[in-house]
Write a protein that holds these residues in place. Structure first.
Motif, PDB file in Angstrom:
ATOM      1  N   LYS A  83      10.448 -14.245   6.558  1.00 56.29           N
ATOM      2  CA  LYS A  83       9.588 -12.664   5.946  1.00 56.29           C
ATOM      3  C   LYS A  83       8.459 -13.029   4.932  1.00 56.29           C
ATOM      4  CE  LYS A  83      14.550 -11.786   6.660  1.00 56.29           C
ATOM      5  NZ  LYS A  83      16.203 -11.108   5.484  1.00 56.29           N
ATOM      6  N   VAL A  84       7.211 -12.335   5.604  1.00 54.31           N
ATOM      7  CA  VAL A  84       6.172 -11.273   4.623  1.00 54.31           C
ATOM      8  C   VAL A  84       6.203 -10.378   4.325  1.00 54.31           C
ATOM      9  CG1 VAL A  84       3.407 -11.726   4.936  1.00 54.31           C
ATOM     10  CG2 VAL A  84       5.541 -13.663   5.852  1.00 54.31           C
ATOM     11  N   SER A  85       6.211 -10.352   2.739  1.00 53.05           N
ATOM     12  CA  SER A  85       5.971  -8.945   2.196  1.00 53.05           C
ATOM     13  C   SER A  85       5.123  -8.724   2.827  1.00 53.05           C
ATOM     14  CB  SER A  85       6.396  -9.036   0.507  1.00 53.05           C
ATOM     15  OG  SER A  85       7.059  -9.658   0.157  1.00 53.05           O
ATOM     16  N   PRO A  86       4.846  -7.261   2.287  1.00 54.26           N
ATOM     17  CA  PRO A  86       3.362  -6.397   2.869  1.00 54.26           C
ATOM     18  C   PRO A  86       2.264  -6.742   1.750  1.00 54.26           C
ATOM     19  CG  PRO A  86       5.425  -4.693   1.844  1.00 54.26           C
ATOM     20  CD  PRO A  86       5.707  -5.863   1.718  1.00 54.26           C
ATOM     21  N   PRO A  87       0.896  -6.128   1.988  1.00 53.37           N
ATOM     22  CA  PRO A  87       0.580  -6.350   0.522  1.00 53.37           C
ATOM     23  C   PRO A  87       0.606  -5.194  -0.300  1.00 53.37           C
ATOM     24  CG  PRO A  87      -0.877  -5.211   2.628  1.00 53.37           C
ATOM     25  CD  PRO A  87       1.027  -5.993   3.241  1.00 53.37           C
ATOM     26  N   PHE A 153       3.603   3.279   1.356  1.00 55.06           N
ATOM     27  CA  PHE A 153       3.588   3.735   2.446  1.00 55.06           C
ATOM     28  C   PHE A 153       3.823   2.369   3.503  1.00 55.06           C
ATOM     29  CE2 PHE A 153      -0.491   2.174   5.568  1.00 55.06           C
ATOM     30  CZ  PHE A 153      -0.672   4.045   5.684  1.00 55.06           C
ATOM     31  N   ASP A 154       4.168   3.611   5.033  1.00 59.30           N
ATOM     32  CA  ASP A 154       4.698   2.375   5.988  1.00 59.30           C
ATOM     33  C   ASP A 154       3.790   2.300   7.252  1.00 59.30           C
ATOM     34  OD1 ASP A 154       6.343   1.525   7.767  1.00 59.30           O
ATOM     35  OD2 ASP A 154       7.376   3.812   8.432  1.00 59.30           O
ATOM     36  N   ARG A 203       8.023  -3.552   5.929  1.00 57.09           N
ATOM     37  CA  ARG A 203       7.013  -3.128   5.926  1.00 57.09           C
ATOM     38  C   ARG A 203       6.374  -2.262   5.215  1.00 57.09           C
ATOM     39  NH1 ARG A 203       9.427   0.172  10.997  1.00 57.09           N
ATOM     40  NH2 ARG A 203      10.071   2.131   9.688  1.00 57.09           N
ATOM     41  N   TYR A 204       7.072  -2.349   3.874  1.00 56.48           N
ATOM     42  CA  TYR A 204       6.839  -0.732   3.438  1.00 56.48           C
ATOM     43  C   TYR A 204       5.631  -1.580   2.319  1.00 56.48           C
ATOM     44  CZ  TYR A 204      10.022   2.325   5.062  1.00 56.48           C
ATOM     45  OH  TYR A 204      10.967   3.246   6.415  1.00 56.48           O
ATOM     46  N   GLY A 205       4.827  -0.397   1.301  1.00 55.43           N
ATOM     47  CA  GLY A 205       3.871  -0.689   0.166  1.00 55.43           C
ATOM     48  C   GLY A 205       4.673   0.318  -0.328  1.00 55.43           C
ATOM     49  N   GLU A 206       4.071  -0.587  -1.463  1.00 55.54           N
ATOM     50  CA  GLU A 206       4.937   0.723  -2.550  1.00 55.54           C
ATOM     51  C   GLU A 206       3.206   1.130  -3.376  1.00 55.54           C
ATOM     52  OE1 GLU A 206       8.004   0.454  -6.714  1.00 55.54           O
ATOM     53  OE2 GLU A 206       6.137  -0.821  -7.308  1.00 55.54           O
ATOM     54  N   VAL A 207       3.855   2.612  -3.237  1.00 57.87           N
ATOM     55  CA  VAL A 207       1.591   2.953  -3.950  1.00 57.87           C
ATOM     56  C   VAL A 207       2.586   3.119  -5.328  1.00 57.87           C
ATOM     57  CG1 VAL A 207       0.279   5.031  -3.914  1.00 57.87           C
ATOM     58  CG2 VAL A 207       1.257   3.850  -1.641  1.00 57.87           C
ATOM     59  N   MET A 208       3.264   4.116  -5.359  1.00 52.68           N
ATOM     60  CA  MET A 208       3.761   4.881  -7.044  1.00 52.68           C
ATOM     61  C   MET A 208       5.392   4.577  -7.016  1.00 52.68           C
ATOM     62  SD  MET A 208       2.524   7.860  -9.213  1.00 52.68           S
ATOM     63  CE  MET A 208       3.204   9.285  -7.434  1.00 52.68           C
ATOM     64  N   PRO A 209       5.467   4.005  -7.915  1.00 52.44           N
ATOM     65  CA  PRO A 209       7.436   3.609  -7.698  1.00 52.44           C
ATOM     66  C   PRO A 209       8.237   5.160  -7.831  1.00 52.44           C
ATOM     67  CG  PRO A 209       6.263   2.608  -9.928  1.00 52.44           C
ATOM     68  CD  PRO A 209       5.724   3.166  -9.280  1.00 52.44           C
ATOM     69  N   VAL A 210       9.470   5.745  -7.235  1.00 56.65           N
ATOM     70  CA  VAL A 210      10.239   6.860  -7.627  1.00 56.65           C
ATOM     71  C   VAL A 210      10.645   6.696  -9.658  1.00 56.65           C
ATOM     72  CG1 VAL A 210      11.683   8.149  -7.498  1.00 56.65           C
ATOM     73  CG2 VAL A 210      10.892   6.463  -5.725  1.00 56.65           C
ATOM     74  N   GLU A 229      -4.295   1.864   8.714  1.00 54.27           N
ATOM     75  CA  GLU A 229      -3.057   3.658   9.498  1.00 54.27           C
ATOM     76  C   GLU A 229      -1.835   2.739   9.261  1.00 54.27           C
ATOM     77  OE1 GLU A 229      -1.953   4.760  14.557  1.00 54.27           O
ATOM     78  OE2 GLU A 229      -3.313   2.144  13.766  1.00 54.27           O
ATOM     79  N   GLY A 230      -1.035   4.061   8.929  1.00 55.06           N
ATOM     80  CA  GLY A 230       0.554   4.184   8.485  1.00 55.06           C
ATOM     81  C   GLY A 230       1.011   5.644   8.041  1.00 55.06           C
ATOM     82  N   ILE A 231       2.032   5.643   7.743  1.00 57.80           N
ATOM     83  CA  ILE A 231       2.540   7.197   7.217  1.00 57.80           C
ATOM     84  C   ILE A 231       2.684   7.132   5.169  1.00 57.80           C
ATOM     85  CG2 ILE A 231       4.722   8.119   7.955  1.00 57.80           C
ATOM     86  CD1 ILE A 231       5.074   7.277  10.607  1.00 57.80           C
ATOM     87  N   TYR A 232       2.699   8.085   4.999  1.00 57.44           N
ATOM     88  CA  TYR A 232       2.970   7.917   3.500  1.00 57.44           C
ATOM     89  C   TYR A 232       4.388   8.837   3.147  1.00 57.44           C
ATOM     90  CZ  TYR A 232      -1.526   6.791   1.823  1.00 57.44           C
ATOM     91  OH  TYR A 232      -2.658   6.145   1.500  1.00 57.44           O
TER      92      TYR A 232
END
Length: 256
Positions: A83-87, A153-154, A203-210, A229-232
């Motif tokens: 398993k590889v974490s997203p960038p 980010f998905d 597959r999710y990247g964290e832009v800003m935590p909740v 490319e992806g979905i916010y």
């Protein structure tokens, strides 16, 4: 002088080699004449038995050397997909402004710019990247009370540029709806006031935590450059509230 233990090991190895050669002799009788010599030569080689054991085989025709290792049994090349974490994501630009009354009045007249986040709910606004834009921007405010907000980010191919809204009863329920596997060290769900977040998929990247935002005092705004490319996923989290629904005004747009 050879120790008795070593003699036992050598004897076992000789017996094993004899058994392999005997099996090869039997199979030679059942194979065509041109394949029998090849099988006889293969019987001379013993595969690696322990981790770290290596066997080198050189081709008689090309001179190329093949290396067999017992460690390959657990290598990624043989199907152990790790398993590889997203960038890591670049941080967003965030700011606030105080024109609450004008902001709410404008959005109150627009379609699909106002909704109610019920007590215990998490609303996720899914915003696909747009080919004509380079960054996504958001503005939001609430009536009377604060709300948790975060951006993820998905990394998934975009098949539609439509913005959609997903409602779940809690952060845990929202994660259960996803089909992807979890990251190796997920962060447990908890109180958004302390900045914790639910265990989002790999597959999710964290832009800003909740975190809980004072969206009832100032309009909360921000932007983020597309990482690809992806979905916010813009998450409005009211799961910590047991009694109060939150009226949310939001505006999402692209810039180039």
């Amino acid at each position: 002088m050879v120790a008795p233990v070593r003699e036992d090991v050598t004897e076992d190895q000789l017996k094993a080699a004899g058994a392999v050669e005997a099996q090869a002799s039997v199979e030679q009788e059942l194979l065509p004449a041109d394949q029998a010599p090849v099988l006889s030569k293969m019987a001379k080689y013993h595969g690696p038995q322990r981790s770290g054991d290596i066997v080198m085989i050189q081709s008689e025709h090309t001179g190329a050397i093949d290396i067999l290792s017992a460690d390959l049994e657990s290598a990624d090349l043989l199907g152990d997909h790790r398993k590889v974490s997203p960038p890591l994501m670049a941080p967003p630009c965030i700011w606030t402004f105080a024109k609450m009354k004008e902001f709410k009045s404008k959005l109150g007249k627009e379609k699909n710019s106002r909704l109610v986040v019920k007590r215990g709910e998490v609303v996720t606004i899914r915003v696909p990247t747009h080919p004509e834009g380079k960054r996504v921007c958001w503005e939001f405010a609430t009536d009377d009370y604060d709300i948790g907000f975060g951006v993820y980010f998905d990394w998934t191919p975009v098949t539609s540029t439509d913005i959609t809204v997903q409602v779940s009863d809690s952060s845990e329920d929202e994660d259960d709806d996803e089909e992807e596997e979890e990251i190796e060290d997920p962060v447990p769900a908890g109180d958004v006031e302390r900045g914790s977040r639910s265990s989002l998929r790999g597959r999710y990247g964290e832009v800003m935590p909740v975190y809980r935002r004072d969206s009832h005092r100032d309009v909360q705004a921000g932007s983020h450059d597309y990482p690809g490319e992806g979905i916010y996923l813009l998450k409005f989290d009211n799961s910590y509230s047991l009694l109060r629904n939150k009226t949310l005004y939001f505006h999402i747009y692209y810039t180039s």
